[in-house]
Design a protein around this motif. Structure first.
Motif, PDB file in Angstrom:
ATOM      1  N   ALA A  90       0.841  -1.200   0.000  1.00  0.00           N
ATOM      2  CA  ALA A  90       0.000   0.000   0.000  1.00  0.00           C
ATOM      3  C   ALA A  90       0.877   1.251   0.000  1.00  0.00           C
ATOM      4  O   ALA A  90       1.834   1.358   0.763  1.00  0.00           O
ATOM      5  CB  ALA A  90      -0.913   0.008   1.213  1.00  0.00           C
ATOM      6  N   VAL A  91       0.530   2.172  -0.882  1.00  0.00           N
ATOM      7  CA  VAL A  91       1.273   3.428  -0.996  1.00  0.00           C
ATOM      8  C   VAL A  91       0.761   4.399   0.062  1.00  0.00           C
ATOM      9  O   VAL A  91      -0.453   4.564   0.221  1.00  0.00           O
ATOM     10  CB  VAL A  91       1.093   4.024  -2.416  1.00  0.00           C
ATOM     11  CG1 VAL A  91       1.791   5.362  -2.530  1.00  0.00           C
ATOM     12  CG2 VAL A  91       1.607   3.044  -3.456  1.00  0.00           C
ATOM     13  N   PRO A  92       1.655   5.055   0.804  1.00  0.00           N
ATOM     14  CA  PRO A  92       1.196   5.995   1.829  1.00  0.00           C
ATOM     15  C   PRO A  92       0.495   7.190   1.179  1.00  0.00           C
ATOM     16  O   PRO A  92       0.897   7.643   0.101  1.00  0.00           O
ATOM     17  CB  PRO A  92       2.472   6.413   2.550  1.00  0.00           C
ATOM     18  CG  PRO A  92       3.572   6.167   1.581  1.00  0.00           C
ATOM     19  CD  PRO A  92       3.119   5.017   0.729  1.00  0.00           C
ATOM     20  N   PRO A  93      -0.539   7.699   1.826  1.00  0.00           N
ATOM     21  CA  PRO A  93      -1.272   8.827   1.240  1.00  0.00           C
ATOM     22  C   PRO A  93      -0.425  10.087   1.090  1.00  0.00           C
ATOM     23  O   PRO A  93      -0.721  10.939   0.264  1.00  0.00           O
ATOM     24  CB  PRO A  93      -2.441   9.051   2.206  1.00  0.00           C
ATOM     25  CG  PRO A  93      -2.071   8.332   3.456  1.00  0.00           C
ATOM     26  CD  PRO A  93      -1.103   7.257   3.088  1.00  0.00           C
ATOM     27  N   ASP A  94       0.658  10.194   1.849  1.00  0.00           N
ATOM     28  CA  ASP A  94       1.519  11.377   1.787  1.00  0.00           C
ATOM     29  C   ASP A  94       2.771  11.155   0.936  1.00  0.00           C
ATOM     30  O   ASP A  94       3.753  11.888   1.079  1.00  0.00           O
ATOM     31  CB  ASP A  94       1.907  11.822   3.189  1.00  0.00           C
ATOM     32  CG  ASP A  94       2.800  10.820   3.923  1.00  0.00           C
ATOM     33  OD1 ASP A  94       2.863   9.638   3.508  1.00  0.00           O
ATOM     34  OD2 ASP A  94       3.435  11.221   4.924  1.00  0.00           O
ATOM     35  N   LEU A  95       2.746  10.177   0.021  1.00  0.00           N
ATOM     36  CA  LEU A  95       3.934   9.831  -0.763  1.00  0.00           C
ATOM     37  C   LEU A  95       4.589  11.055  -1.398  1.00  0.00           C
ATOM     38  O   LEU A  95       5.813  11.163  -1.415  1.00  0.00           O
ATOM     39  CB  LEU A  95       3.603   8.797  -1.846  1.00  0.00           C
ATOM     40  CG  LEU A  95       4.784   8.397  -2.742  1.00  0.00           C
ATOM     41  CD1 LEU A  95       5.875   7.715  -1.928  1.00  0.00           C
ATOM     42  CD2 LEU A  95       4.319   7.504  -3.879  1.00  0.00           C
ATOM     43  N   ALA A  96       3.808  11.986  -1.896  1.00  0.00           N
ATOM     44  CA  ALA A  96       4.370  13.173  -2.558  1.00  0.00           C
ATOM     45  C   ALA A  96       5.180  14.043  -1.593  1.00  0.00           C
ATOM     46  O   ALA A  96       5.963  14.881  -2.044  1.00  0.00           O
ATOM     47  CB  ALA A  96       3.255  13.996  -3.192  1.00  0.00           C
ATOM     48  N   GLU A  97       5.004  13.826  -0.295  1.00  0.00           N
ATOM     49  CA  GLU A  97       5.709  14.631   0.705  1.00  0.00           C
ATOM     50  C   GLU A  97       6.755  13.830   1.485  1.00  0.00           C
ATOM     51  O   GLU A  97       7.247  14.280   2.516  1.00  0.00           O
ATOM     52  CB  GLU A  97       4.700  15.229   1.690  1.00  0.00           C
ATOM     53  CG  GLU A  97       3.700  16.155   1.033  1.00  0.00           C
ATOM     54  CD  GLU A  97       2.634  16.625   2.004  1.00  0.00           C
ATOM     55  OE1 GLU A  97       2.459  16.003   3.071  1.00  0.00           O
ATOM     56  OE2 GLU A  97       1.973  17.620   1.689  1.00  0.00           O
ATOM     57  N   VAL A  98       7.090  12.630   0.974  1.00  0.00           N
ATOM     58  CA  VAL A  98       8.050  11.776   1.667  1.00  0.00           C
ATOM     59  C   VAL A  98       9.390  11.818   0.945  1.00  0.00           C
ATOM     60  O   VAL A  98       9.469  11.616  -0.267  1.00  0.00           O
ATOM     61  CB  VAL A  98       7.550  10.315   1.745  1.00  0.00           C
ATOM     62  CG1 VAL A  98       8.579   9.433   2.455  1.00  0.00           C
ATOM     63  CG2 VAL A  98       6.207  10.242   2.459  1.00  0.00           C
ATOM     64  N   ALA A  99      10.445  12.091   1.698  1.00  0.00           N
ATOM     65  CA  ALA A  99      11.806  12.092   1.163  1.00  0.00           C
ATOM     66  C   ALA A  99      12.512  10.835   1.633  1.00  0.00           C
ATOM     67  O   ALA A  99      12.235  10.318   2.723  1.00  0.00           O
ATOM     68  CB  ALA A  99      12.561  13.325   1.646  1.00  0.00           C
ATOM     69  N   TRP A 100      13.430  10.337   0.808  1.00  0.00           N
ATOM     70  CA  TRP A 100      14.176   9.123   1.129  1.00  0.00           C
ATOM     71  C   TRP A 100      15.650   9.467   1.268  1.00  0.00           C
ATOM     72  O   TRP A 100      16.291   9.914   0.312  1.00  0.00           O
ATOM     73  CB  TRP A 100      13.975   8.096   0.026  1.00  0.00           C
ATOM     74  CG  TRP A 100      14.743   6.832   0.161  1.00  0.00           C
ATOM     75  CD1 TRP A 100      15.012   6.136   1.310  1.00  0.00           C
ATOM     76  CD2 TRP A 100      15.345   6.084  -0.891  1.00  0.00           C
ATOM     77  NE1 TRP A 100      15.738   5.003   1.029  1.00  0.00           N
ATOM     78  CE2 TRP A 100      15.958   4.945  -0.319  1.00  0.00           C
ATOM     79  CE3 TRP A 100      15.427   6.255  -2.270  1.00  0.00           C
ATOM     80  CZ2 TRP A 100      16.637   4.009  -1.069  1.00  0.00           C
ATOM     81  CZ3 TRP A 100      16.098   5.313  -3.012  1.00  0.00           C
ATOM     82  CH2 TRP A 100      16.696   4.204  -2.415  1.00  0.00           C
ATOM     83  N   VAL A 101      16.188   9.287   2.459  1.00  0.00           N
ATOM     84  CA  VAL A 101      17.618   9.424   2.689  1.00  0.00           C
ATOM     85  C   VAL A 101      18.207   8.054   2.365  1.00  0.00           C
ATOM     86  O   VAL A 101      18.132   7.123   3.169  1.00  0.00           O
ATOM     87  CB  VAL A 101      17.932   9.859   4.137  1.00  0.00           C
ATOM     88  CG1 VAL A 101      19.440   9.919   4.363  1.00  0.00           C
ATOM     89  CG2 VAL A 101      17.285  11.206   4.438  1.00  0.00           C
ATOM     90  N   SER A 102      18.745   7.931   1.160  1.00  0.00           N
ATOM     91  CA  SER A 102      19.216   6.620   0.705  1.00  0.00           C
ATOM     92  C   SER A 102      20.584   6.268   1.269  1.00  0.00           C
ATOM     93  O   SER A 102      20.888   5.091   1.469  1.00  0.00           O
ATOM     94  CB  SER A 102      19.250   6.561  -0.823  1.00  0.00           C
ATOM     95  OG  SER A 102      20.085   7.569  -1.348  1.00  0.00           O
TER      96      SER A 102
END
Length: 185
Positions: A90-102
């Protein structure tokens, strides 16, 4: 301590970024990854990958310096769906506001001098300025140093776990999440 700063990486930094990554993995992850995996890491290929990432990859790359030495780096950007999704997909509803520190690495000999905190705080500000509201990062469950660092920054496990094949040895990672308005003092 000599002058310490965080700045945007340039393609000329790629060889030092690769060196920091490889030396850090070989020392800090010696108990997590098989020796043959660590021995097989290719410096030229790692340098090529970082050159591409810095020159225009999908992530921003910052470096930490102390005096004339590049001592650490952080790569982050918008979270890809597969990194932010729940265990059931399931994709989180806030995906557009999530950053990934890779990636966030500081060479162990330069540790405990504030470089990791400066890198994360500077990157978090850049990500927030770009519209992100929270960050995520995957950390090996056995990496107590990194887990403690992120906990100090206010990030914690969100309950999602994955197991990677690390050269024939399973390695569990915890996904951490937290705010981008950091106070690391």
């Amino acid at each position: 301590m000599a002058d310490a700063e965080v700045r945007a990486a340039t393609p000329a930094d790629a060889p030092e970024i690769a060196r920091v990554q490889l030396s850090t993995w070989r020392s800090a992850y010696a108990d997590l990854l098989p020796a043959e995996v660590l021995a097989g890491l290719d410096e030229a290929e790692t340098t090529r990958q970082w050159t591409e990432a810095v020159a225009g990859g999908p992530v921003a790359v910052l470096v930490a310096t102390e005096g004339d030495h590049l001592v650490g780096f952080c790569a982050a950007g918008a979270a890809p769906e597969q990194e932010a999704a729940a265990a059931d997909g399931a994709v989180p509803p806030d995906l557009a506001e999530v950053a990934w520190v890779s990636t966030l690495l500081v060479e162990p000999r330069w540790g405990r001098r504030g470089h990791g905190g400066r890198l994360l705080a500077t990157m978090a500000q850049r990500l927030a300025d770009g519209g992100a509201a929270r960050g995520i990062s995957w950390v090996p469950e056995a990496d107590s140093v990194s887990l403690a660092f992120f906990e100090h920054a206010g990030w914690s496990p969100d309950g999602t776990v994955r197991t990677l094949d690390a050269g024939g040895r399973p390695m569990r990672e915890l996904r951490l999440t937290g705010p981008l308005d950091l106070d690391l003092h």
